[in-house]
Every structure is written in C-alpha cells, then in structure tokens.
Design an enzyme around this catalytic site. Structure first.
Site, PDB file in Angstrom:
ATOM      1  N   CYS A   1     -19.757 105.695  21.905  1.00  0.00           N
ATOM      2  CA  CYS A   1     -21.208 105.884  21.915  1.00  0.00           C
ATOM      3  C   CYS A   1     -21.623 107.341  22.072  1.00  0.00           C
ATOM      4  O   CYS A   1     -22.750 107.696  21.718  1.00  0.00           O
ATOM      5  CB  CYS A   1     -21.840 105.075  23.045  1.00  0.00           C
ATOM      6  SG  CYS A   1     -21.466 103.317  23.001  1.00  0.00           S
ATOM      7  N   ILE A   2     -20.751 108.180  22.611  1.00  0.00           N
ATOM      8  CA  ILE A   2     -21.144 109.573  22.867  1.00  0.00           C
ATOM      9  C   ILE A   2     -20.530 110.535  21.856  1.00  0.00           C
ATOM     10  O   ILE A   2     -20.654 111.754  22.011  1.00  0.00           O
ATOM     11  CB  ILE A   2     -20.798 109.998  24.305  1.00  0.00           C
ATOM     12  CG1 ILE A   2     -19.297 110.063  24.553  1.00  0.00           C
ATOM     13  CG2 ILE A   2     -21.465 109.052  25.308  1.00  0.00           C
ATOM     14  CD1 ILE A   2     -18.929 110.639  25.923  1.00  0.00           C
TER      15      ILE A   2
END
Length: 346
Positions: A338-339
């Site tokens: 997600c990052i």
C-alpha cells in the site's frame, strides 16, 4: 479521446523490471494523529524504503519542509522531492504506470476521493499526486473518471485483472456505474481484457475497524505469475476472515484468466494474531512488494512469518525475500504494498 489501451499501453505485471519505486512520507494527519504515532510510522516507512533500495532506486515524495527529516531516517541513496500531501499511501494516490513495449511510458490518474469519502480521510492534495508523479517520471498521463486506487487492482500482465465488488462497484466511489461500465473503463486504461471479481476484502478493511479501504484486493489476493494467485487464508474459524477467505479461494479456484487458464491458488496462512488495536486484525502476507530481484514481505513478529517467507521463496526462487515489520503500517490501514508504487522500465 484516446485511451491507453487504444494507444498501445498496458500495465505490466509487478514482477517485470522496474525503473524505480515511488513512496510518500508520513505527515501530521488523522491517520498519524499523535506525535509518537507519526514518529513510529516514519521509522516504519523508512525501513521499507531501505529494504527496497537494496534492489532498485527509490524516490520519496515528502510534504513541504519534511524532506530533511525524511533523509535522516532514510539514509543515503534514496531521493526525495517535496509536494503537498494529505496522507502517505503511494499505491493509492500515485499513478498506475503503463508501458507500450516500444520505450513509451504512460500513467493513469484515477479519480481519488479518500477511499470512498471516508470521514477521517483528506484528499485535496493527494488527488493531485498521480499527475505530479507521472510528470516527474516523464510519462504521458491519462485521466480516468473512475474512482479507483492502485491497491484495488492486481494484474498478471497478460490481460487479467483482479477486482473487488465493494470497491469499484461501491456507491461510496462510483454510484451509478454498472459492472460492465467499470470493466470497460478498467480494460481501456490497463490494457486488460478479463476481470476476476471477488466479492469483498478482509473484515478489518471496513468500518468500524479503524482505517480501511472498503475492500482492496491487494490484501486478499495477488498474481505471482500468469495463472497463479497467492491468496490470504485464515485458518482460525474464530476470525470472520475464515469464511471470507474460504469464499475468495473457492471463487479463484473456479476462475479462468484471459487466456482460459484455470487459476492455481497458493494459500498463504494468516498470522496467528486475531485482534489488533481493538479490532479484528487484517494482517496479511499477501500485501507484499516485488522489486528487482527482491520480495519485500510484511512481517508481524509471528510464528507464521517464516512459513510465509518459505512460500514466497518457493514461488520466487530467483529473488531475495526480506521480512520487514509491518505492524505499524497496518495500524494506519495498509501494508507494504500500500505504501509503494512501481515505475516499470520502459
């Protein structure tokens, strides 16, 4: 108006060679609402960036005046740029990069509305990051009216995309869109031709379980290679994701890809912990990141960390598997995938 697919672009699989990885640096916001939480999150983001930098270049977008602090934690060899940010989830706010096989690079700028306009989300600045990063990368940018995020799609590079009904078809994001309209828009912007729809994501990804995305696929299932999907398996019947994962795995096993291949499912057991931060844990090893020669895998200081690492070593024998503690990242609503956002070589 032309589309990426009509212009010969497609989204390559994550395991193809990368030019670099893009990330965003945490700053004060509702996700990191206490100075101690923010400091801990910055350290966690930096751990991931350093793990990736062993394999490929990394550029981190920082809020105004925050790059010096970031560089102190990131260490040498990681680039930083400054731009207004609301949050730090580059998979979702960054562009989806595409290539055309002839040296061309494109970027999809999906419409972003804070994961379905959730009450805690801010997105005035994040909605502009995809176009900004695409421009820095020298990509031709295509804007889409579909509300979508990078964590809500996963492709095999050969025409197949994984989606979840509660994201692209959710009224919080795309009211009035039919399944057919969503598929048409997705295929036109990713160069795909077959969508495999999963009904939902993990329990902890929905209210009232803290920060969540309302069902991103990249915590549930991901392609490991064409025809092969790794899927989250919750073996403990006390956790509601036991039933969720059983349904998802059954649907995947019954599915075929764009080339008519039956999907082979590799089940990856969830960590043993059932609750975190007072909610059902959505800890998942599926939310990993593939970089040049490496697999950066979420770790949870859990007995199943090494079980998961062994599965990924067998799936990717040519890559080095690195476990990075992701519990702080998950407390903010996501994981390592997600990052991060890959920029493929073009």
């Amino acid at each position: 108006m032309s589309t990426p697919a009509a212009d010969g672009f497609r989204m390559p699989a994550e395991w193809t060679p990368h030019e670099r990885t893009w990330m965003a640096w945490p700053g004060p916001n509702p996700t990191f609402d206490h100075p101690d939480d923010l400091a801990e999150s910055c350290r966690a983001w930096a751990d991931v960036a350093r793990a990736i930098r062993r394999f490929e270049p990394v550029t981190v977008v920082c809020g105004p005046g925050r790059s010096a602090e970031a560089r102190d934690l990131l260490g040498p060899g990681i680039d930083t740029v400054e731009r207004d940010l609301d949050d730090a989830w580059m998979r979702d706010i960054g562009p989806t990069f595409l290539t055309d096989g002839k040296g061309g690079l494109a970027a999809v700028d999906w419409t972003f509305n804070g994961w379905g306009a959730q009450s805690w989300a801010r997105w005035e600045h994040d909605a502009k990051i995809a176009a900004y990063v695409g421009d820095l990368a020298g990509a031709k940018t295509y804007a889409s009216k579909l509300v979508n995020e990078g964590g809500a799609i996963h492709v095999d590079g050969e025409g197949t995309v994984l989606l979840t009904e509660t994201v692209q078809l959710g009224a919080e994001r795309n009211p009035g869109w039919t399944r057919e309209q969503v598929e048409t828009e997705i295929h036109a912007h990713l160069g795909t031709s077959k969508a495999i729809w999963l009904p939902r994501g993990l329990t902890g990804d929905y209210p009232p379980h803290g920060f969540g995305t309302l069902g991103h696929v990249d915590i549930v299932a991901a392609f490991a290679r064409p025809g092969v999907v790794v899927a989250h398996h919750q073996p403990d019947p006390a956790h509601p994701d036991h039933e969720v994962s059983k349904e998802v795995i059954g649907l995947l096993k019954a599915a075929t890809d764009a080339h008519g291949r039956r999907i082979e499912v590799v089940e990856v057991p969830a960590p043993t912990v059932l609750e975190a931060d007072g909610h059902w844990a959505d800890y998942s090893y599926i939310n990993h990141y593939l970089c040049n020669g490496g697999v950066v895998l979420c770790g949870f200081d859990d007995p199943r960390d090494e079980t998961a690492a062994g599965i990924f070593r067998r799936l990717f024998p040519e890559r080095t598997v690195t476990l990075v503690d992701a519990r702080t990242i998950f407390s903010g609503g996501g994981g390592i995938h997600c990052i991060t956002q890959q920029q493929p070589k073009n």
